[in-house]
Design a protein around this motif. Structure first.
Motif, PDB file in Angstrom:
ATOM      1  N   LEU A 169       0.826  -1.209   0.000  1.00  0.00           N
ATOM      2  CA  LEU A 169       0.000   0.000   0.000  1.00  0.00           C
ATOM      3  C   LEU A 169       0.862   1.262   0.000  1.00  0.00           C
ATOM      4  O   LEU A 169       0.518   2.258  -0.649  1.00  0.00           O
ATOM      5  CB  LEU A 169      -0.931  -0.014   1.217  1.00  0.00           C
ATOM      6  N   VAL A 170       1.991   1.215   0.705  1.00  0.00           N
ATOM      7  CA  VAL A 170       2.916   2.356   0.694  1.00  0.00           C
ATOM      8  C   VAL A 170       3.358   2.665  -0.728  1.00  0.00           C
ATOM      9  O   VAL A 170       3.414   3.827  -1.144  1.00  0.00           O
ATOM     10  CB  VAL A 170       4.141   2.059   1.592  1.00  0.00           C
ATOM     11  N   ASP A 238      -4.741   1.355 -12.229  1.00  0.00           N
ATOM     12  CA  ASP A 238      -4.542   0.054 -11.590  1.00  0.00           C
ATOM     13  C   ASP A 238      -4.218   0.214 -10.108  1.00  0.00           C
ATOM     14  O   ASP A 238      -4.722  -0.546  -9.262  1.00  0.00           O
ATOM     15  CB  ASP A 238      -3.409  -0.715 -12.274  1.00  0.00           C
ATOM     16  N   HIS A 239      -3.386   1.194  -9.783  1.00  0.00           N
ATOM     17  CA  HIS A 239      -3.049   1.426  -8.380  1.00  0.00           C
ATOM     18  C   HIS A 239      -4.275   1.863  -7.590  1.00  0.00           C
ATOM     19  O   HIS A 239      -4.463   1.453  -6.435  1.00  0.00           O
ATOM     20  CB  HIS A 239      -1.950   2.482  -8.266  1.00  0.00           C
ATOM     21  N   ARG A 240      -5.121   2.677  -8.184  1.00  0.00           N
ATOM     22  CA  ARG A 240      -6.340   3.106  -7.498  1.00  0.00           C
ATOM     23  C   ARG A 240      -7.237   1.912  -7.192  1.00  0.00           C
ATOM     24  O   ARG A 240      -7.790   1.791  -6.097  1.00  0.00           O
ATOM     25  CB  ARG A 240      -7.086   4.144  -8.335  1.00  0.00           C
ATOM     26  N   ARG A 415     -14.734   1.622  -6.354  1.00  0.00           N
ATOM     27  CA  ARG A 415     -14.265   1.042  -7.604  1.00  0.00           C
ATOM     28  C   ARG A 415     -14.633   1.941  -8.773  1.00  0.00           C
ATOM     29  O   ARG A 415     -13.848   2.130  -9.707  1.00  0.00           O
ATOM     30  CB  ARG A 415     -14.880  -0.348  -7.811  1.00  0.00           C
ATOM     31  N   ARG A 416     -15.832   2.526  -8.722  1.00  0.00           N
ATOM     32  CA  ARG A 416     -16.251   3.448  -9.785  1.00  0.00           C
ATOM     33  C   ARG A 416     -15.399   4.717  -9.758  1.00  0.00           C
ATOM     34  O   ARG A 416     -14.980   5.226 -10.809  1.00  0.00           O
ATOM     35  CB  ARG A 416     -17.731   3.800  -9.599  1.00  0.00           C
ATOM     36  N   LEU A 417     -15.101   5.198  -8.553  1.00  0.00           N
ATOM     37  CA  LEU A 417     -14.238   6.379  -8.425  1.00  0.00           C
ATOM     38  C   LEU A 417     -12.842   6.068  -8.943  1.00  0.00           C
ATOM     39  O   LEU A 417     -12.203   6.907  -9.594  1.00  0.00           O
ATOM     40  CB  LEU A 417     -14.201   6.829  -6.967  1.00  0.00           C
ATOM     41  N   ALA A 418     -12.331   4.872  -8.626  1.00  0.00           N
ATOM     42  CA  ALA A 418     -10.989   4.489  -9.068  1.00  0.00           C
ATOM     43  C   ALA A 418     -10.893   4.377 -10.585  1.00  0.00           C
ATOM     44  O   ALA A 418      -9.833   4.636 -11.175  1.00  0.00           O
ATOM     45  CB  ALA A 418     -10.585   3.161  -8.417  1.00  0.00           C
ATOM     46  N   ALA A 419     -11.998   3.955 -11.227  1.00  0.00           N
ATOM     47  CA  ALA A 419     -11.987   3.789 -12.691  1.00  0.00           C
ATOM     48  C   ALA A 419     -12.063   5.101 -13.424  1.00  0.00           C
ATOM     49  O   ALA A 419     -11.778   5.161 -14.632  1.00  0.00           O
ATOM     50  CB  ALA A 419     -13.152   2.886 -13.101  1.00  0.00           C
ATOM     51  N   ALA A 420     -12.469   6.150 -12.741  1.00  0.00           N
ATOM     52  CA  ALA A 420     -12.608   7.458 -13.400  1.00  0.00           C
ATOM     53  C   ALA A 420     -11.211   8.046 -13.673  1.00  0.00           C
ATOM     54  O   ALA A 420     -10.220   7.705 -13.025  1.00  0.00           O
ATOM     55  CB  ALA A 420     -13.409   8.400 -12.532  1.00  0.00           C
TER      56      ALA A 420
END
Length: 422
Positions: A169-170, A238-240, A415-420
């Motif tokens: 995570l770091v 991908d990291h998100r 997940r939706r926020l990360a894909a944006a």
């Protein structure tokens, strides 16, 4: 589990050339800690010429479970020992005294000298339980108080429970600016140091992995506010996604339930977990949390047909198909080969887990365990917890319906926020 890591804070000016024998005490302490089952950490083990001292030392400190401060005559005038002691005290406060701080006076230093020390005087080290290493005993006999002070720490194996996940995570939050890190840390209520970015990343990562249960759907929590703040600032999509897939299970799945599942995954006999749930994503979250590694255990989700002539045979065929597709790469194998493949996979990557979205049935369980003795079965269903238990099965600590819904909603939302974005 890894042994507790104990940082040894000492003055680098303590050398035979400087006319003192403090190095002998340092080496004796290092050997003593190893005998106690600890891992001593010295700056000479990770610092190289040209390294930025703050970043390297404070990052290593964040990975430790305690610090022994060797108070030699040179240490009383050491700026670096002072900084290390300040960080150790902050770790102690942030972990509720789980991080051990033990000052040890060496020959030539008296406790009454500490208030007059140029650098250490303002730290009030006298408030800690201290040990005095008397000259008459020499380096060969460390104070008994050192072992007594470290015994509880050795027993509980330290204060960094998920080292692999924390390190992962770091790395994933390495994009965050100093300002973003500080604000995220403030939201999570963890202590950071403005001049030590690496240390701050570890503090934030640990804060994100804290279990934070909610009572009702829609309740707010520090994890949600922190993730919403930091996620758009991570450049890699991908990291998100990886951040979300780690943080949500650790924050919402009960540690008791995850521990039950993880211990079952290590068991030698039959492995059957019963999880009361109404949403299919819940079992995934439990497995992800129980894995305690960057990569989750491999999960198969057979979809047997309930209208088949022989339902049990249909389930067995579906399970076999999941295993062959995942680790047999579609090739057919006899039972002995399949068992060897499963054994190797488990040794390298953790137990292959089969999730069945139905209540357990005695005949089905008997047949499945006979056919697949090396699989971990999770029966995830609203009636799983009240169904008749087979000997050896374990009911996992569950969530209330509201907690389960909130966990899944949070995961979907993030997940939706990360894909944006990009």
């Amino acid at each position: 589990m890894a042994p507790p890591r104990i940082f040894l804070s000492h003055s680098s000016q303590c050398t035979p050339e400087a006319g003192c024998d403090c190095r002998d005490y340092l080496h004796a302490l290092r050997a003593h800690l190893e005998d106690l089952g600890c891992e001593p950490v010295l700056d000479s083990g990770f610092l190289n010429g040209g390294d930025v001292w703050y970043g390297k030392v404070l990052t290593e400190l964040k990975k430790c479970h305690g610090m022994i401060i060797l108070l030699s005559p040179h240490a009383l005038d050491s700026y670096y020992v002072m900084v290390e002691a300040i960080v150790a005290d902050a770790e102690r406060a942030a972990t509720g005294d789980a991080f051990v701080v033990l000052p040890v006076t060496l020959p030539g230093v008296r406790r009454r000298q500490l208030p007059d020390s140029r650098w250490l005087g303002k730290l009030n080290l006298g408030r800690f339980d201290m040990a005095d290493w008397q000259k008459r005993y020499g380096p060969g006999k460390p104070p008994a108080k050192i072992a007594r002070a470290l015994r509880p720490l050795i027993e509980r194996q330290g204060s960094l429970p998920y080292p692999e996940v924390t390190d992962f995570l770091v790395d994933r939050i390495s994009d965050l600016s100093d300002a973003a890190l500080e604000h995220t840390a403030e939201i999570l209520g963890v202590a950071t140091f403005a001049y030590a970015r690496s240390h701050s990343r570890y503090a934030v990562a640990q804060g994100l992995l804290v279990e934070r249960p909610v009572e009702h759907v829609g309740d707010s929590c520090a994890m949600r506010r922190a993730v919403k703040h930091l996620l758009p600032k991570v450049r890699s999509r991908d990291h998100r996604q990886e951040i979300v897939d780690l943080v949500v299970p650790f924050a919402r799945v009960p540690k008791e339930g995850a521990d039950q599942l993880r211990l079952m995954g290590k068991a030698a006999g039959d492995r059957v977990a019963l999880l009361e749930s109404t949403l299919k994503e819940t079992a995934d979250m439990y497995v992800r949390r129980a894995s305690e590694a960057p990569d989750s255990w491999l999960v198969g989700k057979p979809a047997p047909r309930h209208d088949a002539v022989d339902f049990v045979e249909g389930v067995i065929a579906e399970v076999r198909g999941c295993v062959l597709d995942a680790i047999g790469f579609g090739m057919d194998h006899d039972d002995d080969t399949l068992r060897r493949l499963l054994a190797r996979h488990e040794a390298e990557s953790g137990p292959f887990t089969i999730v069945l979205y139905q209540p357990p049935d005695t005949e089905l369980l008997d047949r499945l365990l006979l056919a697949f003795p090396r699989l971990l079965f999770v029966f995830a269903h609203e009636q799983a917890a009240v169904a008749r238990r087979r000997k050896g099965s374990v009911r996992l600590a569950g969530l209330t319906p509201g907690q389960e819904q909130d966990m899944v909603i949070t995961h979907w939302e993030f997940r939706r926020l990360a894909a944006a974005g990009q």
